[in-house]
Design a protein around this motif. Structure first.
Motif, PDB file in Angstrom:
ATOM      1  N   TRP A 276       0.844  -1.174  -0.002  1.00 41.69           N
ATOM      2  CA  TRP A 276      -0.074  -0.088   0.086  1.00 41.69           C
ATOM      3  C   TRP A 276       0.799   1.248   0.074  1.00 41.69           C
ATOM      4  N   THR A 277       1.965   1.228   0.652  1.00 41.20           N
ATOM      5  CA  THR A 277       2.825   2.389   0.751  1.00 41.20           C
ATOM      6  C   THR A 277       3.888   2.751  -0.220  1.00 41.20           C
ATOM      7  N   GLU A 278       3.678   1.785  -1.349  1.00 38.56           N
ATOM      8  CA  GLU A 278       4.909   1.910  -2.436  1.00 38.56           C
ATOM      9  C   GLU A 278       4.326   2.608  -3.474  1.00 38.56           C
ATOM     10  N   PHE A 279       5.106   3.017  -4.424  1.00 37.80           N
ATOM     11  CA  PHE A 279       4.971   3.658  -5.665  1.00 37.80           C
ATOM     12  C   PHE A 279       4.189   4.960  -5.244  1.00 37.80           C
ATOM     13  N   TYR A 306       1.186  -4.932  14.785  1.00 36.03           N
ATOM     14  CA  TYR A 306       2.386  -5.413  14.598  1.00 36.03           C
ATOM     15  C   TYR A 306       2.942  -5.738  16.199  1.00 36.03           C
ATOM     16  N   GLU A 307       2.604  -5.110  17.225  1.00 36.06           N
ATOM     17  CA  GLU A 307       3.194  -5.344  18.442  1.00 36.06           C
ATOM     18  C   GLU A 307       3.167  -6.788  18.911  1.00 36.06           C
ATOM     19  N   ASN A 308       2.090  -7.489  18.327  1.00 32.82           N
ATOM     20  CA  ASN A 308       1.791  -8.922  18.925  1.00 32.82           C
ATOM     21  C   ASN A 308       2.060  -9.864  18.059  1.00 32.82           C
ATOM     22  N   ARG A 309       2.032  -9.334  16.536  1.00 37.34           N
ATOM     23  CA  ARG A 309       2.144 -10.336  15.495  1.00 37.34           C
ATOM     24  C   ARG A 309       3.546 -10.508  14.576  1.00 37.34           C
ATOM     25  N   THR A 315      10.128 -10.438  10.072  1.00 33.87           N
ATOM     26  CA  THR A 315      10.487  -9.162   9.970  1.00 33.87           C
ATOM     27  C   THR A 315      10.853  -8.851  11.584  1.00 33.87           C
ATOM     28  N   THR A 316      11.278  -7.558  11.790  1.00 31.38           N
ATOM     29  CA  THR A 316      11.369  -6.992  13.095  1.00 31.38           C
ATOM     30  C   THR A 316      10.216  -6.306  13.490  1.00 31.38           C
ATOM     31  N   ILE A 317      10.073  -6.164  14.837  1.00 27.68           N
ATOM     32  CA  ILE A 317       9.102  -5.105  15.506  1.00 27.68           C
ATOM     33  C   ILE A 317       9.422  -3.665  15.068  1.00 27.68           C
ATOM     34  N   GLU A 318      10.650  -3.351  14.797  1.00 27.56           N
ATOM     35  CA  GLU A 318      10.950  -1.925  14.382  1.00 27.56           C
ATOM     36  C   GLU A 318      10.468  -1.732  12.980  1.00 27.56           C
ATOM     37  N   ASP A 319      10.701  -2.493  12.083  1.00 29.59           N
ATOM     38  CA  ASP A 319      10.365  -2.705  10.708  1.00 29.59           C
ATOM     39  C   ASP A 319       8.825  -2.418  10.798  1.00 29.59           C
ATOM     40  N   GLN A 320       8.132  -3.284  11.555  1.00 27.19           N
ATOM     41  CA  GLN A 320       6.531  -3.317  11.361  1.00 27.19           C
ATOM     42  C   GLN A 320       6.111  -1.908  11.850  1.00 27.19           C
ATOM     43  N   LYS A 321       6.588  -1.390  12.825  1.00 32.06           N
ATOM     44  CA  LYS A 321       5.905  -0.174  13.446  1.00 32.06           C
ATOM     45  C   LYS A 321       6.570   0.823  12.593  1.00 32.06           C
ATOM     46  N   SER A 322       7.467   0.969  11.752  1.00 29.63           N
ATOM     47  CA  SER A 322       7.907   1.871  10.745  1.00 29.63           C
ATOM     48  C   SER A 322       6.822   1.766   9.662  1.00 29.63           C
ATOM     49  N   ASP A 323       6.440   0.418   9.115  1.00 31.60           N
ATOM     50  CA  ASP A 323       5.639   0.489   8.104  1.00 31.60           C
ATOM     51  C   ASP A 323       4.075   0.869   8.509  1.00 31.60           C
ATOM     52  N   GLU A 325       3.182   3.193  10.808  1.00 23.48           N
ATOM     53  CA  GLU A 325       3.467   4.713  10.882  1.00 23.48           C
ATOM     54  C   GLU A 325       3.413   5.407   9.453  1.00 23.48           C
ATOM     55  N   LYS A 326       4.134   4.695   8.494  1.00 23.93           N
ATOM     56  CA  LYS A 326       4.074   5.269   7.104  1.00 23.93           C
ATOM     57  C   LYS A 326       2.686   5.130   6.281  1.00 23.93           C
ATOM     58  N   LEU A 327       2.194   3.998   6.813  1.00 22.73           N
ATOM     59  CA  LEU A 327       0.538   3.836   6.103  1.00 22.73           C
ATOM     60  C   LEU A 327      -0.458   4.944   6.785  1.00 22.73           C
ATOM     61  N   GLN A 328      -0.276   4.943   8.135  1.00 20.60           N
ATOM     62  CA  GLN A 328      -1.347   5.876   8.874  1.00 20.60           C
ATOM     63  C   GLN A 328      -0.985   7.444   8.158  1.00 20.60           C
ATOM     64  N   ASP A 329       0.397   7.642   8.109  1.00 21.71           N
ATOM     65  CA  ASP A 329       0.730   9.121   7.578  1.00 21.71           C
ATOM     66  C   ASP A 329      -0.027   9.232   6.234  1.00 21.71           C
ATOM     67  N   LEU A 330       0.349   8.240   5.276  1.00 18.54           N
ATOM     68  CA  LEU A 330      -0.099   8.284   3.899  1.00 18.54           C
ATOM     69  C   LEU A 330      -1.620   8.264   3.988  1.00 18.54           C
TER      70      LEU A 330
END
Length: 609
Positions: A276-279, A306-309, A315-323, A325-330
């Protein structure tokens, strides 16, 4: 443009005194293209007992000109080879290597050129049986009808489907709902109360799996169009339609989806793996375009919860948190607000006021507001654009909180009918009355309508969805098709709480073979022969061969046409192994007739195409 007597938008020839001559000339040329069909159908009392005999009649042209009657000869079509049993011409894996892999463009529509068109009949799989009837079909289907068990092998732990003897069973499982789709939807309803009071009526499910989510929503009064691309293994859309659940082949890639803007009340993605956040967020921008103001977008799966899944997502929890936040911002940047969130499900709502959209004119904002160079409802081979389609001033009465709730909205002329040339409340009311009369007549001609023999229906050339509305209490659903060359009435259809798509019938429809029980045609061939500069675009035999491809064996067709075309159509259907009979319309006029047909069940003799 003007309206015909039955209320359909039509084209006026008053502006060009030579157009009548051009049309007459073209009709004669079209007649030559129909020369290769079969002989005419007789008029037996039942389709199953119909016997074909040549009908020798003189038929006036649609415009009551002095054009000579259409002359035809009988012929038959060969069988396609057995490896074409799941042939989808415009999404054919055999041709994927010709197209790029960027953003999966090879999975989009790429129709074969005219010289590669198949002129043969697509065979059913060996052992094909008449599909299990609705509503039992929602939970099981014959294995031989959809003989693909890749999902069963790869997703066995998720209970999408289970092979048991001669059947596939659909226990209602999925990646994000291991305890069953019913429990999953119950949780969703807790987050979106509008799902249970008639506010939400139409939904789209992207990456639908075997359409269990859409199947569950039918009992809740929500009509879902499930969407998935053609692939080599999963046959997701074919499974959905075999179950009797609305579905269509499609992918969000580089082209807009074939739906008008501001139409669906809800969109859903359950671990559909769309980036969803690409392109530049173009995929989410397309969801925004087709979603009604005030409508809801529901996401379950990464990166929600992401906190529980995160441990199960490689992946890592940091990557999922970043993803996340990007989705929410978009989503915020394109005028979505987080509506509710609990566990694995997050819900956003599309803004319905102008406050957010006015900020998008700032040159430093991304994504920007779309300009007016491409009409928001343009959706047939229209490229995706990295901009927000903002609701226009006319859309205020079409926002989710303003339109009548289901089922009241079915009988209400939407504000967008004024965008159709000649469209108004009176034309809409006339259409409702007309289809009440027609539906009563159709039930006399084809008593199977309204029974469990007919579930999946396509209205191939609709205006306001009148056919679908007239049969709304029958155990069937209707795919309303609006020609990409016709006046754009599809927004009105969605505002009524019905579903549909754009289509050019010179091309194949985005579905698998054998997916519809009934095809309804109302003046399609007459419309094509009267379409101005596009006279005679489509050969009749190719349209009818496409109808044969998507119609189930023992399925039906109701073809309502000018008397000029009816016998020519009957000729070709005879060569396609259909049984037909010719009937009067409800008013018994000579200038228009009805063909009631049934496709025979036959099996491949392994003849090459």
């Amino acid at each position: 443009m003007k309206h015909h007597k039955d209320g359909k938008p039509g084209y006026s020839s008053d502006k060009n005194p030579r157009l009548g001559t051009v049309i007459i000339t073209c009709i004669v040329l079209c007649g030559l293209s129909f020369y290769l069909g079969g002989i005419f159908c007789s008029e037996k009392n039942t389709i199953e007992e119909a016997e074909t005999n040549e009908v020798k009649v003189s038929i006036p042209s649609p415009k009551e000109t002095s054009v000579a009657p259409l002359q035809v000869k009988s012929s038959s079509f060969s069988e396609c080879s057995a490896d074409y049993q799941d042939y989808t011409p415009c999404t054919d894996p055999r041709r994927w290597k010709k197209y790029g892999v960027h953003r999966l463009t090879f999975m989009e529509r790429h129709c074969p050129p005219a010289f590669e068109r198949k002129e043969c009949l697509v065979p059913p799989p060996d052992g094909y049986k008449s599909p299990i009837k609705w509503p039992k079909s929602r939970d099981e289907c014959w294995y031989r009808n959809v003989p693909y068990d890749w999902i069963n092998k790869q997703k066995s732990n998720q209970h999408w489907l289970i092979k048991e003897g001669e059947k596939f069973l659909f226990p209602g499982g999925g990646t994000m709902f291991p305890n069953g789709v019913g429990e999953y939807v119950d949780h969703m309803v807790e987050l979106i109360p509008e799902m249970k009071d008639g506010t939400i009526r139409t939904a789209i499910d992207t990456g639908c799996g075997v359409a269990s989510w859409g199947g569950d929503l039918l009992d809740r009064g929500i009509l879902t169009l499930s969407l998935a691309p053609r692939d080599n293994h999963e046959a997701q859309v074919q499974f959905a339609l075999e179950r009797g659940i609305p579905a269509i082949l499609g992918i969000i890639s580089t082209q807009r989806l074939p739906f008008p803007s501001n139409s669906f009340d809800m969109a859903h993605c359950s671990r559909c793996l769309i980036p969803w956040t690409e392109f530049g967020g173009v995929y989410l921008l397309e969801v925004h375009r087709i979603l009604r103001p005030g409508g809801f977008w529901v996401l379950s799966g990464p990166p929600v919860n992401y906190e529980n899944r995160w441990r199960g997502w490689n992946t890592t929890i940091e990557d999922q948190k970043s993803d996340y936040e990007k989705l929410q911002d978009l989503l915020t940047s394109m005028c979505f607000k987080l509506y509710n969130k609990k566990g694995d499900i997050a819900v956003w709502q599309k803004d319905s006021d102008d406050t957010c959209y006015k900020k998008l004119v700032n040159p430093d904002v991304y994504p920007p507001k779309c300009d007016d160079s491409i009409e928001p409802d343009s959706a047939w081979y229209t490229p995706l654009r990295p901009c927000v389609v903002a609701p226009g001033p006319k859309i205020k009465k079409s926002v989710l909180e303003s339109i009548p709730k289901w089922p009241e909205r079915l009988q209400v002329a939407s504000e967008r009918i004024s965008d159709v040339h000649g469209g108004n409340a009176n034309a809409f009311k006339h259409d409702i009355g007309k289809w009440k009369v027609r539906a009563k007549h159709y039930k006399k001609l084809l008593p199977a309508i309204g029974t469990d023999k007919i579930r999946n229906v396509m209205d191939m050339n609709t205006v306001y969805g009148g056919f679908a509305a007239a049969f709304i209490d029958s155990p069937l659903w209707v795919m309303n098709v609006v020609s990409s060359y016709a006046p754009n009435t599809l927004p009105v259809i969605y505002d009524r709480g019905l579903i549909g798509t754009y289509q050019d019938w010179c091309e194949a429809f985005s579905t698998y073979p054998r997916t519809y029980d009934l095809l309804h045609v109302d003046g399609l061939f007459t419309a094509e022969s009267h379409s101005g500069l596009e006279l005679c675009r489509c050969e009749m035999k190719y349209v009818l061969l496409e109808m044969d491809r998507i119609l189930r064996p023992m399925g039906y067709a109701i073809i309502r046409e000018s008397s000029y075309y009816v016998d020519a159509i009957a000729t070709i259907t005879k060569g396609m192994k259909w049984s037909c009979r010719k009937e009067d319309t409800e008013y018994g006029v000579e200038k228009e007739k009805i063909l009631v047909c049934q496709k025979k069940l036959w099996y491949s003799s392994n003849q090459t195409s």
